[in-house]
Design an enzyme around this catalytic site. Structure first.
Site, PDB file in Angstrom:
ATOM      1  N   PHE A   1      20.360  42.646  47.719  1.00 16.78           N
ATOM      2  CA  PHE A   1      20.341  41.907  46.452  1.00 16.78           C
ATOM      3  C   PHE A   1      18.910  41.831  45.953  1.00 16.78           C
ATOM      4  CE2 PHE A   1      20.028  38.159  43.768  1.00 16.78           C
ATOM      5  CZ  PHE A   1      21.128  38.317  42.933  1.00 16.78           C
TER       6      PHE A   1
ATOM      7  N   LYS B   1      11.104  32.241  44.661  1.00 12.43           N
ATOM      8  CA  LYS B   1      11.761  31.111  45.324  1.00 12.43           C
ATOM      9  C   LYS B   1      10.790  30.080  45.875  1.00 12.43           C
ATOM     10  CE  LYS B   1      16.276  33.233  46.061  1.00 12.43           C
ATOM     11  NZ  LYS B   1      16.982  32.406  45.069  1.00 12.43           N
TER      12      LYS B   1
ATOM     13  N   ASP C   1      11.175  43.356  49.236  1.00 13.71           N
ATOM     14  CA  ASP C   1      11.638  42.160  48.532  1.00 13.71           C
ATOM     15  C   ASP C   1      11.624  40.992  49.515  1.00 13.71           C
ATOM     16  OD1 ASP C   1      13.282  40.092  47.543  1.00 13.71           O
ATOM     17  OD2 ASP C   1      14.542  41.473  46.412  1.00 13.71           O
TER      18      ASP C   1
END
Length: 402
Positions: A136, A250, A221
């Site tokens: 993702f 995040k 990532d």
């Protein structure tokens, strides 16, 4: 009608239905605890999907944000400001090496920047990308093209780019897929949205070797895994490996929206003036928040604390003998409860009934990603309640099937 029900009705009437209607309306947070619109208290074990690194209302974060908002809240990219430069310098110091930073507002934007960056740096004849199945990277078009979850990707294609997917952690498949025509490999050290699924030991070093052999860029990532979540500043530091491009978001802002695309070596200067931009990227308030997060992680020794609390959580989960619990996986304060049946949604619901917020990230997996400031006592409360939660989830699943 309760306050929460009323707020949820208003939500349903005014917001697009992309999230359904969330079952709980939150109004207040203090540390690792949050409260709903009707005053009910919960232990927050998901932290806004690994975002609220310092918990809720941490004095350092509140002070930094309030001061910056009162001083200079926005400049755009037309002007330089101190907080953005400070934050870039801090991140470069943490990642080490010859690097430069581009700031964004989110993880998907960081990956979009990385996608453009490696395209700009690619030599002639390179035309395709490799990414991991079930990975993702975001929901904007470029990041979505690299996302290996067919259910969310396929309805919005085609994407105008050639992306080839290989199983996460399979170095043989990766080596077969990457050659001198590959622009870049995009991967995660652990697949968060797939259910906190770690790659085998040595995987990142293997990706680095394959990219070195073929000249493809290695884009890592660390949107979820970065900024202390695994007990290190960045998960790749466990293997002493450096990617060509690193993406973050995040936990970096502790609740404020910010992301970063970090380029190393020749990727640090691959963008020319005008190649990319963001009106809000590098916003002074978001950068001040991120600096407060980094300062607090250091001053409160939260990397070591995260490692210790993560080990404690894993050890205590391993002591629970329940037919619905197959085990746990992950690292630091980023764990998944592995279930023996696809009852994750029921576990999430029954945990909330008992005052614990967890995330049914996959049918067989419950994601646990609490604030890095969680205490042993709070972990103990969850462990004590978990068998009852699992019992209730099994009963709810059985009732649903009848």
């Amino acid at each position: 009608m309760t306050n929460g029900s009323h707020l949820r009705e208003r939500f349903a009437a005014s917001l697009m239905p992309t999230y359904g209607v969330p079952p709980i309306a939150l109004t207040l947070g203090r540390g690792c605890e949050v409260y709903d619109a009707d005053g009910r208290q919960y232990l927050d074990l998901i932290a806004g999907i690994a975002v609220s690194s310092l918990g809720h209302g941490h004095p350092a974060l509140v002070k930094a944000v309030a001061h910056q908002a009162a001083t200079l809240a926005h400049t755009s990219n037309l002007f330089v400001h101190e907080r953005e430069v400070q934050l870039a310098e801090r991140l470069i110091g943490l990642v080490g090496g010859d690097a430069k930073v581009f700031f964004t507002n989110s993880g998907t934007e960081a990956n979009e920047a990385a996608l453009k960056l490696v395209k700009r740096a690619a030599g002639p004849g390179r035309h395709y990308f490799v990414a991991a199945s079930h990975g993702f990277h975001g929901r904007t078009s470029g990041a979505l093209a690299l996302t290996g979850k067919e259910a969310i990707r396929e309805p919005f294609g085609p994407f105008g780019m050639d992306v080839r997917f290989v199983p996460h952690g399979d170095l043989d498949a990766l080596a077969d897929a990457v050659d001198e025509h590959c622009v870049a490999v995009f991967t995660e050290p652990t697949q968060g949205e797939a259910g906190v699924v770690p790659a085998p030991e040595g995987y990142l070093a293997g990706v680095r070797r394959i990219c070195d052999d073929t000249g493809a860029a290695f884009v890592l990532d660390e949107i979820q895994s970065g900024i202390g979540r695994t007990g290190l500043w960045f998960a790749h530091q466990a293997e002493d490996v450096r990617p060509d491009v690193l993406t973050l978001a995040k936990g970096l802002g502790g609740g404020l929206p910010i992301g970063a695309c970090v380029g190393f070596g020749r990727y640090a200067d691959a963008f020319a003036k005008g190649d990319h931009g963001s009106t809000f990227g590098g916003n002074p308030v978001a950068c001040a928040a991120a600096l407060a997060v980094l300062d607090t992680i250091e001053s409160e020794n939260l990397l070591a604390h995260t490692a210790v609390m993560g080990d404690l959580l894993a050890e205590q989960l391993d002591t629970i003998d329940h037919p619905l619990l197959a085990g746990q996986r992950g690292s630091g304060l980023w764990r998944a409860l592995e279930l023996t049946a696809p009852h994750a949604a029921h576990v999430q619901e029954q945990a909330a009934v008992r005052g614990f917020l967890v995330n049914a990230v996959a049918p067989h997996a419950i994601r646990i990603a609490p604030p890095l400031v969680i205490t042993p006592e709070q972990i103990g409360l969850f462990i004590e309640a978990l068998p009852t939660i699992l019992d209730a989830a099994e009963a709810a699943a059985t009732k649903e099937q009848q």
